[in-house]
Design a protein around this motif. Structure first.
Motif, PDB file in Angstrom:
ATOM      1  N   ARG A   1      21.294  63.889 122.081  1.00  0.00           N
ATOM      2  CA  ARG A   1      21.869  62.660 121.527  1.00  0.00           C
ATOM      3  C   ARG A   1      22.864  62.945 120.405  1.00  0.00           C
ATOM      4  NH1 ARG A   1      19.466  57.874 122.719  1.00  0.00           N
ATOM      5  NH2 ARG A   1      21.433  57.099 121.850  1.00  0.00           N
TER       6      ARG A   1
ATOM      7  N   GLU B   1      26.080  63.804 121.984  1.00  0.00           N
ATOM      8  CA  GLU B   1      26.575  62.536 122.528  1.00  0.00           C
ATOM      9  C   GLU B   1      27.211  61.688 121.431  1.00  0.00           C
ATOM     10  OE1 GLU B   1      23.966  58.947 123.734  1.00  0.00           O
ATOM     11  OE2 GLU B   1      24.115  60.195 125.532  1.00  0.00           O
TER      12      GLU B   1
ATOM     13  N   ILE C   1      31.207  61.650 121.957  1.00  0.00           N
ATOM     14  CA  ILE C   1      31.499  60.460 122.763  1.00  0.00           C
ATOM     15  C   ILE C   1      31.493  59.191 121.911  1.00  0.00           C
ATOM     16  CG2 ILE C   1      30.744  59.044 124.706  1.00  0.00           C
ATOM     17  CD1 ILE C   1      29.489  61.533 125.927  1.00  0.00           C
ATOM     18  N   THR C   2      30.407  58.957 121.197  1.00  0.00           N
ATOM     19  CA  THR C   2      30.264  57.691 120.470  1.00  0.00           C
ATOM     20  C   THR C   2      31.289  57.552 119.360  1.00  0.00           C
ATOM     21  OG1 THR C   2      27.883  57.682 120.950  1.00  0.00           O
ATOM     22  CG2 THR C   2      28.680  56.230 119.197  1.00  0.00           C
TER      23      THR C   2
ATOM     24  N   VAL D   1      27.027  67.785 127.811  1.00  0.00           N
ATOM     25  CA  VAL D   1      26.383  67.173 126.653  1.00  0.00           C
ATOM     26  C   VAL D   1      24.879  67.157 126.909  1.00  0.00           C
ATOM     27  CG1 VAL D   1      26.133  65.075 125.297  1.00  0.00           C
ATOM     28  CG2 VAL D   1      28.396  65.793 126.069  1.00  0.00           C
TER      29      VAL D   1
ATOM     30  N   TYR E   1      29.149  58.252 128.889  1.00  0.00           N
ATOM     31  CA  TYR E   1      27.948  59.046 128.648  1.00  0.00           C
ATOM     32  C   TYR E   1      27.536  59.803 129.911  1.00  0.00           C
ATOM     33  CZ  TYR E   1      27.647  56.258 124.398  1.00  0.00           C
ATOM     34  OH  TYR E   1      27.922  55.664 123.193  1.00  0.00           O
TER      35      TYR E   1
ATOM     36  N   GLY F   1      29.750  62.654 130.141  1.00  0.00           N
ATOM     37  CA  GLY F   1      29.351  63.664 129.166  1.00  0.00           C
ATOM     38  C   GLY F   1      28.233  64.551 129.667  1.00  0.00           C
ATOM     39  N   LEU F   2      27.281  63.963 130.395  1.00  0.00           N
ATOM     40  CA  LEU F   2      26.196  64.760 130.969  1.00  0.00           C
ATOM     41  C   LEU F   2      26.741  65.787 131.948  1.00  0.00           C
ATOM     42  CD1 LEU F   2      23.505  61.990 131.603  1.00  0.00           C
ATOM     43  CD2 LEU F   2      23.485  63.759 129.824  1.00  0.00           C
TER      44      LEU F   2
END
Length: 319
Positions: free
Chosen positions: A225, A228, A232-233, A222, A214, A217-218
């Motif tokens: 949420r 994200e 990613i999730t 990203v 995460y 990702g930032l």
């Protein structure tokens, strides 16, 4: 390997030679790791005897007339022709099963994931308690009794009593015998019970995702949420997503006990009669095992085909 394949004069010969080389390599690897296969042997034997063998036997019996008392008599595809051409109740059961599968399968799957996603953000001890509450429907043996009390068709039923007290109805509704109400009631109960093994798998999958992903990702852009979640999730828990999908497919296609316990067997006008109910009718009551095997084969193939389609969709998530 490439040199040997080049000696084949036709595509078929090259294919045969390639398969032989692969088989020889596989056998060599199996001999190399024979102790690992020895440890797997107990599970493999149980799987072959109690899972694969019954499936193959059922498929074979589906082409026979078998009433348990007499030896099976081969009749070809007559059972399948009877199912789709002369058995009107089976067609009703297929329609009811598809309605239950199309509504409770995807909706239950999505709700299970969303609840797991939200609950995963809670503190550890609160998360454990809420997880137990959501998983309770799967292990609650008296669940049917609770819902039967809620939808009892007299003034003493919880729902009827509440509606009568508030003046919303003038007389009790027969929720579990009126064909117009039976399917919505069963859909509600099945949807409530679908928050089970899939939900638990999603909780486990979310807990195993590396937090550093995460953070990366930032850095990569990203910004919210939902991004994200998608980038990613979901891609990092495809295994759990597939497991949850398989459980949802099996649960939605295998609805039978719920309808039998709530609406009786058979239900009024076959309003919630499912393929599983039809299978139980011919297999456990009439003992027409050949016909029941044909029903089981069709149900099995429907589950497999749906699982393949869902698997292709899940594999594309995050791409």
């Amino acid at each position: 390997m490439d040199t040997k394949l080049a000696t084949g004069t036709t595509p078929f010969q090259r294919y045969v030679l390639k398969r032989r080389i692969m088989a020889a390599h596989t056998w060599k690897e199996m001999r190399k790791h024979k102790w690992l296969y020895l440890f797997l042997a107990p599970f493999l034997i149980v799987f072959l005897m109690f899972t694969l063998a019954p499936v193959l036997m059922s498929f074979g019996l589906s082409f026979t007339y078998f009433n348990v008392l007499e030896p099976p008599r081969f009749i070809g595809v007559q059972n399948y022709l009877n199912l789709f051409l002369t058995d009107d109740i089976f067609l009703i059961a297929v329609q009811n099963t598809l309605v239950l599968a199309i509504i409770t399968g995807p909706v239950g799957y999505i709700l299970a994931f969303l609840f797991a996603w939200f609950i995963n953000e809670l503190p550890r001890f609160i998360r454990a308690f809420v997880t137990l509450i959501f998983y309770a429907p799967t292990i609650a043996g008296a669940a049917f009794l609770v819902w039967a009390l809620v939808f009892t068709g007299d003034s003493m039923g919880y729902l009827n009593a509440w509606l009568l007290n508030w003046g919303l109805i003038r007389e009790p509704e027969t929720w579990l015998t009126d064909p117009s109400w039976m399917m919505p009631v069963v859909l509600l109960v099945v949807l409530w019970m679908s928050l089970g093994a899939g939900f638990l798998a999603f909780i486990a999958g979310l807990a195993t995702i590396d937090e550093s992903l995460y953070e990366a990702g930032l850095v990569d852009g990203v910004t919210n949420r939902w991004q994200e979640l998608w980038f990613i999730t979901l891609p990092n828990m495809q295994g759990m997503l597939m497991f949850g999908a398989v459980m949802a497919i099996m649960a939605s296609f295998a609805v039978g006990e719920v309808t039998q316990q709530l609406a009786g067997f058979p239900s009024t006008d076959y309003a919630v009669h499912t393929v599983v109910n039809h299978l139980v009718d011919y297999g456990a009551i009439r003992f027409e095992m050949g016909y029941a095997s044909a029903i089981a084969t069709i149900l099995f193939l429907a589950m497999i085909y749906t699982k393949i389609l869902v698997g292709k969709f899940i594999s594309k998530i995050g791409q």
